[in-house]
Design an enzyme around this catalytic site. Structure first.
Site, PDB file in Angstrom:
ATOM      1  N   GLU A 265      49.576 -20.396 -39.831  1.00  0.00           N
ATOM      2  CA  GLU A 265      48.828 -21.245 -38.884  1.00  0.00           C
ATOM      3  C   GLU A 265      49.697 -21.877 -37.807  1.00  0.00           C
ATOM      4  O   GLU A 265      49.607 -23.084 -37.559  1.00  0.00           O
ATOM      5  CB  GLU A 265      48.050 -22.316 -39.652  1.00  0.00           C
ATOM      6  CG  GLU A 265      47.097 -21.721 -40.673  1.00  0.00           C
ATOM      7  CD  GLU A 265      46.280 -22.774 -41.428  1.00  0.00           C
ATOM      8  OE1 GLU A 265      46.503 -23.974 -41.224  1.00  0.00           O
ATOM      9  OE2 GLU A 265      45.413 -22.367 -42.235  1.00  0.00           O
TER      10      GLU A 265
ATOM     11  N   GLU B  58      42.583 -14.472 -47.417  1.00  0.00           N
ATOM     12  CA  GLU B  58      41.929 -15.658 -48.017  1.00  0.00           C
ATOM     13  C   GLU B  58      40.409 -15.551 -47.900  1.00  0.00           C
ATOM     14  O   GLU B  58      39.732 -16.519 -47.530  1.00  0.00           O
ATOM     15  CB  GLU B  58      42.408 -16.939 -47.321  1.00  0.00           C
ATOM     16  CG  GLU B  58      43.927 -17.098 -47.319  1.00  0.00           C
ATOM     17  CD  GLU B  58      44.402 -18.409 -46.712  1.00  0.00           C
ATOM     18  OE1 GLU B  58      43.577 -19.314 -46.503  1.00  0.00           O
ATOM     19  OE2 GLU B  58      45.610 -18.510 -46.444  1.00  0.00           O
TER      20      GLU B  58
HETATM   21  C1  XIL Z   1      43.689 -24.851 -49.256  1.00  0.00           C
HETATM   22  C2  XIL Z   1      43.462 -24.977 -50.756  1.00  0.00           C
HETATM   23  O1  XIL Z   1      42.512 -24.032 -51.165  1.00  0.00           O
HETATM   24  C3  XIL Z   1      43.005 -26.367 -51.080  1.00  0.00           C
HETATM   25  O2  XIL Z   1      42.940 -26.542 -52.486  1.00  0.00           O
HETATM   26  C4  XIL Z   1      43.942 -27.399 -50.482  1.00  0.00           C
HETATM   27  O3  XIL Z   1      43.408 -28.690 -50.671  1.00  0.00           O
HETATM   28  C5  XIL Z   1      44.115 -27.158 -49.001  1.00  0.00           C
HETATM   29  O4  XIL Z   1      44.567 -25.834 -48.796  1.00  0.00           O
HETATM   30  N1  XIL Z   1      44.352 -21.872 -45.219  1.00  0.00           N
HETATM   31  C6  XIL Z   1      45.425 -21.693 -46.054  1.00  0.00           C
HETATM   32  C7  XIL Z   1      45.351 -22.172 -47.443  1.00  0.00           C
HETATM   33  O5  XIL Z   1      46.401 -21.033 -45.664  1.00  0.00           O
HETATM   34  O6  XIL Z   1      46.598 -22.568 -47.942  1.00  0.00           O
HETATM   35  C8  XIL Z   1      44.362 -23.295 -47.595  1.00  0.00           C
HETATM   36  O7  XIL Z   1      44.254 -23.597 -48.980  1.00  0.00           O
HETATM   37  C9  XIL Z   1      43.031 -22.899 -47.008  1.00  0.00           C
HETATM   38  C10 XIL Z   1      43.165 -22.618 -45.536  1.00  0.00           C
END
Ligand code: XIL
Length: 389
Positions: A186, A292
């Site tokens: 990100e 994801e």
């Molecule tokens: C999220 C987790 O799922 C949550 O449990 C935490 O509170 C915040 O992070 N993009 C990403 C992930 O790269 O690491 C994030 O994961 C979701 C969005």
């Protein structure tokens, strides 16, 4: 089911046999496909005009056995320890695992001069016990940075030196055992194609990306090194910004080898846009990871937690539509991304009971392939159909 800890140390100097799901799948395929039986069967099918695409017969096989690429499920050690239904599903269906939070910087280095390996070691032991690929998420991410590291930003030299030490130590420890890493997560603004002005960017400029990839490559030259971001399947300005950044890194000879589309989708994101973005991503020649995946009905606010609750209840029709969306997503991945670049598809949580969406965005939603009772949804069957057709 309790986590099984292996006696082999994660520091074992010998590289493991290929832990990527591809080798699993090849093995699985060789177990179910008997050439001796195949010829008479094909001759028989040859006589049946409509038997060109035989329906799937092996319905009890896990997704990992029928997929032509690795299929992963994100999970935390806590869940794997707690919920035996989920653990059984994970082992049966996934050939890859990503730690949802346990391998982020705040978990690994919560205090100065401290490395906490317990959870990452447990992830590796779990992956090994289940013959899964372990994927590392995420080395450098503004939201994963613990406060004490942010304080180093006042002294860019100290921050760079910490980054080098952190990546070298961490990637080096799991050299040959973590298959790939989200090296930078990100780095672009939520909307549009500009660099996100994070602490890392403000202290070190955009060179922090080149440095992070270079340090990771030095620590494990065989690891697949990803840039990972969200909304790059829908916001074309953001995607183009990411592509410019990748071109810039490649022109400098920076060892980037993968592009991760987080793919936190919404039902109303047009397939045409997703297809365009996947095609442009694949044109980089990098490994492409849908890293994801989940698909919501409501709207999350990408700039922070929260969102718009459009639907309070889910109907059978909505779930069927979601199944088709999962189907089309996997199908697009198969058709648009050349097989040699298919690093795999990873679900960000795989049950509506434990999905991060509900807590993080304070929404009631149904984003995953298993329902709240941990039963397969149309999403599961839709996704599966795209793998087996
Ligand atoms: C999220 C987790 O799922 C949550 O449990 C935490 O509170 C915040 O992070 N993009 C990403 C992930 O790269 O690491 C994030 O994961 C979701 C969005």
């Amino acid at each position: 089911m309790p986590l099984i800890f292996l006696s082999r140390s994660p520091l074992s100097p010998t590289r493991l046999p290929a832990k990527d799901g591809r080798s699993d799948l090849r093995r699985a395929a060789s177990q179910v496909f008997y050439p001796v039986l195949a010829l008479p069967l094909l001759l028989f099918l040859g006589g049946c005009a409509d038997a060109v695409t035989a329906p799937e017969t092996n319905e009890s096989a896990g997704l990992r056995e029928v997929a032509p690429f690795p299929v992963g499920g994100a999970a935390n050690v806590r869940f794997l320890n707690r919920d035996s239904t989920l653990t059984a599903f994970h082992g049966q269906h996934f050939s890859s695992i990503t730690a949802t939070n346990d391998m982020k910087m705040y978990a690994i280095s919560p205090e100065p001069d401290t490395f906490v390996w317990e959870h990452a070691d447990a992830m590796l032991a779990y992956a090994d016990a289940n013959d899964q690929r372990l994927f590392g998420h995420a080395l450098i991410w503004h939201s994963g940075t613990p406060p004490w590291v942010s304080e180093l930003a006042a002294d860019p030299v100290a921050l760079d030196s910490f980054m080098q030490h952190y990546i070298t130590t961490y990637v080096g420890r799991y050299r040959g055992q973590v298959d790939g890493w989200d090296v930078v997560n990100e780095a672009m603004e939520t909307v549009g194609g500009a660099y996100r002005e994070t602490m890392w960017y403000n202290a070190l400029g955009k060179d922090y990306l080149a440095k992070a990839f270079t340090y990771a490559h030095a620590a494990d030259p065989d690891a697949v090194l990803f840039y990972n971001d969200f909304n790059i399947e829908r916001d074309t300005a953001k995607l183009h910004g990411v592509l410019r950044m990748i071109e810039d890194l490649q022109a400098q000879g920076v060892p980037i080898s993968g592009l991760g589309f987080q793919m936190h989708l919404r039902m109303d994101i047009p397939d045409e846009t997703i297809a365009y973005c996947l095609k442009r991503g694949a044109e980089t020649g990098l490994q492409i990871h849908l890293s994801e995946v989940d698909i919501i009905f409501n709207k999350h606010d990408d700039t922070q937690g929260g969102g718009v609750q459009l639907y309070d209840e889910v109907t059978e029709e909505m779930l069927a539509e979601q199944g088709e969306k999962y189907y089309r997503l996997a199908k697009m991945y198969r058709e648009i991304v050349p097989p040699a670049q298919q690093y795999g598809i990873t679900f960000w949580g795989f049950s509506d009971r434990y999905s991060w969406i509900n807590g993080f965005f304070k929404l009631k939603d149904w984003p995953t392939i298993l329902d709240r009772d941990l039963q397969p949804k149309p999403a599961y069957y839709g996704f599966r159909r795209a793998l087996t057709e």
